[in-house]
Design a protein around this motif. Structure first.
Motif, PDB file in Angstrom:
ATOM      1  N   ASN A 278       0.830  -1.209   0.000  1.00 31.80           N
ATOM      2  CA  ASN A 278       0.000   0.000   0.000  1.00 31.80           C
ATOM      3  C   ASN A 278       0.863   1.258   0.000  1.00 31.80           C
ATOM      4  O   ASN A 278       0.539   2.247  -0.656  1.00 31.80           O
ATOM      5  N   TYR A 279       1.950   1.219   0.748  1.00 31.76           N
ATOM      6  CA  TYR A 279       2.869   2.353   0.808  1.00 31.76           C
ATOM      7  C   TYR A 279       3.432   2.679  -0.580  1.00 31.76           C
ATOM      8  O   TYR A 279       3.492   3.850  -0.983  1.00 31.76           O
ATOM      9  N   LEU A 280       3.782   1.671  -1.334  1.00 31.83           N
ATOM     10  CA  LEU A 280       4.302   1.870  -2.686  1.00 31.83           C
ATOM     11  C   LEU A 280       3.206   2.348  -3.631  1.00 31.83           C
ATOM     12  O   LEU A 280       3.417   3.267  -4.429  1.00 31.83           O
ATOM     13  N   ARG A 281       2.022   1.738  -3.549  1.00 33.67           N
ATOM     14  CA  ARG A 281       0.905   2.078  -4.447  1.00 33.67           C
ATOM     15  C   ARG A 281       0.437   3.517  -4.236  1.00 33.67           C
ATOM     16  O   ARG A 281      -0.054   4.158  -5.168  1.00 33.67           O
ATOM     17  N   GLN A 282       0.562   4.005  -3.030  1.00 35.27           N
ATOM     18  CA  GLN A 282       0.104   5.358  -2.704  1.00 35.27           C
ATOM     19  C   GLN A 282       1.217   6.393  -2.797  1.00 35.27           C
ATOM     20  O   GLN A 282       1.151   7.453  -2.181  1.00 35.27           O
ATOM     21  N   GLY A 283       2.226   6.085  -3.611  1.00 37.63           N
ATOM     22  CA  GLY A 283       3.288   7.050  -3.864  1.00 37.63           C
ATOM     23  C   GLY A 283       4.187   7.282  -2.681  1.00 37.63           C
ATOM     24  O   GLY A 283       4.496   8.428  -2.349  1.00 37.63           O
ATOM     25  N   PHE A 284       4.614   6.190  -2.037  1.00 41.81           N
ATOM     26  CA  PHE A 284       5.477   6.260  -0.860  1.00 41.81           C
ATOM     27  C   PHE A 284       4.823   7.064   0.266  1.00 41.81           C
ATOM     28  O   PHE A 284       5.411   7.949   0.869  1.00 41.81           O
ATOM     29  N   ASN A 285       3.574   6.719   0.502  1.00 44.89           N
ATOM     30  CA  ASN A 285       2.786   7.355   1.554  1.00 44.89           C
ATOM     31  C   ASN A 285       1.880   6.297   2.164  1.00 44.89           C
ATOM     32  O   ASN A 285       1.269   5.507   1.437  1.00 44.89           O
ATOM     33  N   HIS A 286       1.808   6.248   3.472  1.00 45.57           N
ATOM     34  CA  HIS A 286       0.933   5.273   4.126  1.00 45.57           C
ATOM     35  C   HIS A 286      -0.541   5.675   4.018  1.00 45.57           C
ATOM     36  O   HIS A 286      -1.417   4.851   4.262  1.00 45.57           O
ATOM     37  N   ARG A 287      -0.800   6.916   3.640  1.00 53.56           N
ATOM     38  CA  ARG A 287      -2.174   7.410   3.545  1.00 53.56           C
ATOM     39  C   ARG A 287      -2.548   7.706   2.095  1.00 53.56           C
ATOM     40  O   ARG A 287      -1.692   7.990   1.257  1.00 53.56           O
ATOM     41  N   GLY A 288      -3.840   7.638   1.827  1.00 56.30           N
ATOM     42  CA  GLY A 288      -4.374   8.097   0.564  1.00 56.30           C
ATOM     43  C   GLY A 288      -5.145   9.391   0.777  1.00 56.30           C
ATOM     44  O   GLY A 288      -5.352   9.822   1.920  1.00 56.30           O
ATOM     45  N   TYR A 289      -5.583  10.008  -0.299  1.00 54.14           N
ATOM     46  CA  TYR A 289      -6.307  11.279  -0.190  1.00 54.14           C
ATOM     47  C   TYR A 289      -7.401  11.346  -1.247  1.00 54.14           C
ATOM     48  O   TYR A 289      -7.223  10.910  -2.388  1.00 54.14           O
ATOM     49  N   SER A 290      -8.542  11.890  -0.856  1.00 55.50           N
ATOM     50  CA  SER A 290      -9.611  12.199  -1.800  1.00 55.50           C
ATOM     51  C   SER A 290     -10.282  13.494  -1.366  1.00 55.50           C
ATOM     52  O   SER A 290     -10.281  13.836  -0.179  1.00 55.50           O
ATOM     53  N   LYS A 291     -10.851  14.217  -2.318  1.00 56.15           N
ATOM     54  CA  LYS A 291     -11.530  15.469  -1.999  1.00 56.15           C
ATOM     55  C   LYS A 291     -12.753  15.238  -1.123  1.00 56.15           C
ATOM     56  O   LYS A 291     -13.136  16.099  -0.331  1.00 56.15           O
ATOM     57  N   GLU A 292     -13.368  14.064  -1.275  1.00 57.66           N
ATOM     58  CA  GLU A 292     -14.585  13.776  -0.523  1.00 57.66           C
ATOM     59  C   GLU A 292     -14.308  13.334   0.906  1.00 57.66           C
ATOM     60  O   GLU A 292     -15.116  13.564   1.810  1.00 57.66           O
ATOM     61  N   ASP A 293     -13.142  12.695   1.144  1.00 60.26           N
ATOM     62  CA  ASP A 293     -12.895  12.074   2.450  1.00 60.26           C
ATOM     63  C   ASP A 293     -11.597  12.530   3.103  1.00 60.26           C
ATOM     64  O   ASP A 293     -11.279  12.087   4.198  1.00 60.26           O
ATOM     65  N   GLY A 294     -10.843  13.380   2.458  1.00 60.31           N
ATOM     66  CA  GLY A 294      -9.596  13.845   3.047  1.00 60.31           C
ATOM     67  C   GLY A 294      -8.550  12.752   3.082  1.00 60.31           C
ATOM     68  O   GLY A 294      -8.511  11.862   2.238  1.00 60.31           O
ATOM     69  N   TRP A 295      -7.688  12.790   4.100  1.00 63.28           N
ATOM     70  CA  TRP A 295      -6.640  11.788   4.260  1.00 63.28           C
ATOM     71  C   TRP A 295      -7.203  10.543   4.924  1.00 63.28           C
ATOM     72  O   TRP A 295      -7.906  10.620   5.927  1.00 63.28           O
ATOM     73  N   TRP A 296      -6.906   9.384   4.368  1.00 65.16           N
ATOM     74  CA  TRP A 296      -7.439   8.126   4.881  1.00 65.16           C
ATOM     75  C   TRP A 296      -6.384   7.018   4.761  1.00 65.16           C
ATOM     76  O   TRP A 296      -5.430   7.112   3.986  1.00 65.16           O
ATOM     77  N   TYR A 297      -6.562   5.990   5.576  1.00 69.22           N
ATOM     78  CA  TYR A 297      -5.722   4.801   5.533  1.00 69.22           C
ATOM     79  C   TYR A 297      -6.539   3.614   5.017  1.00 69.22           C
ATOM     80  O   TYR A 297      -7.735   3.511   5.326  1.00 69.22           O
ATOM     81  N   PRO A 298      -5.928   2.713   4.265  1.00 68.79           N
ATOM     82  CA  PRO A 298      -6.611   1.447   3.960  1.00 68.79           C
ATOM     83  C   PRO A 298      -6.856   0.711   5.273  1.00 68.79           C
ATOM     84  O   PRO A 298      -5.911   0.370   5.973  1.00 68.79           O
ATOM     85  N   TYR A 299      -8.105   0.472   5.621  1.00 67.79           N
ATOM     86  CA  TYR A 299      -8.413   0.010   6.974  1.00 67.79           C
ATOM     87  C   TYR A 299      -9.613  -0.928   6.988  1.00 67.79           C
ATOM     88  O   TYR A 299     -10.533  -0.806   6.185  1.00 67.79           O
ATOM     89  N   SER A 300      -9.585  -1.838   7.932  1.00 66.87           N
ATOM     90  CA  SER A 300     -10.737  -2.679   8.237  1.00 66.87           C
ATOM     91  C   SER A 300     -10.840  -2.834   9.743  1.00 66.87           C
ATOM     92  O   SER A 300      -9.822  -3.027  10.432  1.00 66.87           O
ATOM     93  N   LEU A 301     -12.064  -2.808  10.271  1.00 71.02           N
ATOM     94  CA  LEU A 301     -12.256  -3.074  11.690  1.00 71.02           C
ATOM     95  C   LEU A 301     -11.791  -4.476  12.072  1.00 71.02           C
ATOM     96  O   LEU A 301     -11.450  -4.729  13.225  1.00 71.02           O
ATOM     97  N   PHE A 302     -11.757  -5.388  11.086  1.00 73.46           N
ATOM     98  CA  PHE A 302     -11.248  -6.726  11.364  1.00 73.46           C
ATOM     99  C   PHE A 302      -9.777  -6.686  11.784  1.00 73.46           C
ATOM    100  O   PHE A 302      -9.298  -7.597  12.465  1.00 73.46           O
ATOM    101  N   ASP A 303      -9.048  -5.641  11.387  1.00 71.41           N
ATOM    102  CA  ASP A 303      -7.648  -5.522  11.792  1.00 71.41           C
ATOM    103  C   ASP A 303      -7.505  -5.424  13.305  1.00 71.41           C
ATOM    104  O   ASP A 303      -6.480  -5.809  13.866  1.00 71.41           O
ATOM    105  N   ASN A 304      -8.523  -4.883  13.971  1.00 72.91           N
ATOM    106  CA  ASN A 304      -8.482  -4.708  15.423  1.00 72.91           C
ATOM    107  C   ASN A 304      -9.420  -5.661  16.153  1.00 72.91           C
ATOM    108  O   ASN A 304      -9.649  -5.508  17.361  1.00 72.91           O
ATOM    109  N   TYR A 305      -9.937  -6.647  15.441  1.00 72.90           N
ATOM    110  CA  TYR A 305     -10.953  -7.528  16.018  1.00 72.90           C
ATOM    111  C   TYR A 305     -10.443  -8.273  17.251  1.00 72.90           C
ATOM    112  O   TYR A 305     -11.126  -8.336  18.280  1.00 72.90           O
ATOM    113  N   THR A 306      -9.251  -8.846  17.174  1.00 70.43           N
ATOM    114  CA  THR A 306      -8.742  -9.657  18.279  1.00 70.43           C
ATOM    115  C   THR A 306      -8.637  -8.845  19.563  1.00 70.43           C
ATOM    116  O   THR A 306      -9.056  -9.292  20.642  1.00 70.43           O
ATOM    117  N   ASP A 307      -8.104  -7.634  19.461  1.00 70.05           N
ATOM    118  CA  ASP A 307      -7.957  -6.784  20.637  1.00 70.05           C
ATOM    119  C   ASP A 307      -9.320  -6.396  21.203  1.00 70.05           C
ATOM    120  O   ASP A 307      -9.518  -6.387  22.423  1.00 70.05           O
TER     121      ASP A 307
END
Length: 233
Positions: free
Chosen positions: A165-194
């Protein structure tokens, strides 16, 4: 974090208009709140924005004591005008200015994919919550076609997804859109265990119609919500 806050300061006046076709977070409250049960007197909405979630709660449950945390000054101004009796403070989810177990229910709708450290935000929510935590957000693994979904989950299992994702987003951990601002590729399942470890009961439910033909929630539900009842000591 400052860059993300600047986006919301600039777009605060148009924020609600840009999100008229995003009913999933209201649906999360409609379905999730009754699961928590009675005897709820106070709620804290983390990343409350313009106060849309708190406004819904105030209308449906008018006796609730309302609290909100939001980093954007411009968003706070709108929320405070909309909810004159609510306690709206400037702050971030990673450091909530509340005592342990001081609020009955802590909510967060649509903010985790904007957070630099969602695990820390969730930890803080559980610390402050007395009874339950309600979260509504993305499931990034359901986005895209079947092949994209399988490649994404494979990279996740191999521990390579963040790097790709870091490479795909131009050496950035975040993406950007006019509608949503700065965002990360994310799923609530990533934090499910905790989340599950901190819960005595955990309810998960979809908040948008299924996409594609898969019967697996991981690949068919782009948005979902959860209600976590806190483990009692």
């Amino acid at each position: 974090m400052s860059t993300a806050t600047e986006y919301y300061d600039k777009t605060a006046a148009q924020y609600d208009a840009l999100r008229t076709n995003e009913p999933e977070h209201t649906f999360a409250l409609e379905i999730g709140w009754p699961l928590i049960g009675d005897e709820v007197h106070s709620v804290l909405d983390v990343g409350c924005g313009t106060g849309r979630g708190l406004s819904w709660l105030a209308q449906e449950y008018p006796t609730l004591e309302l609290h909100g945390i939001e980093p954007s000054v411009s968003m706070i101004a709108i929320a405070a005008k909309r909810l004159a009796s609510a306690d709206i403070r400037q702050g971030i989810g990673e450091r909530l200015p509340f005592q342990d177990e001081s609020i009955d229910v802590v909510t967060a709708t649509g903010i985790m994919h904007h957070a630099d450290n969602p695990a820390l935000v969730i930890s803080e929510m559980f610390r402050v919550a007395r009874r339950a935590v309600l979260i509504s957000d993305h499931n990034n693994y359901a986005f895209g076609g079947v092949m994209t979904q399988r490649i994404r989950i494979g990279l996740k299992v191999c521990g390579l997804l963040k790097a790709v994702n870091y490479l795909r987003q131009g050496f950035n951990h975040r993406g950007y859109s006019k509608e949503d601002g700065w965002w990360y590729p994310y799923s609530l399942f990533d934090n499910y265990t905790d989340i599950a470890k901190r819960s005595s009961r955990l309810y998960i439910f979809p908040t948008r119609p299924a996409v594609g033909s898969s019967s697996n929630i991981l690949f068919s539900q782009g948005h979902f919500a959860l209600v976590a009842m806190k483990t009692t000591s």
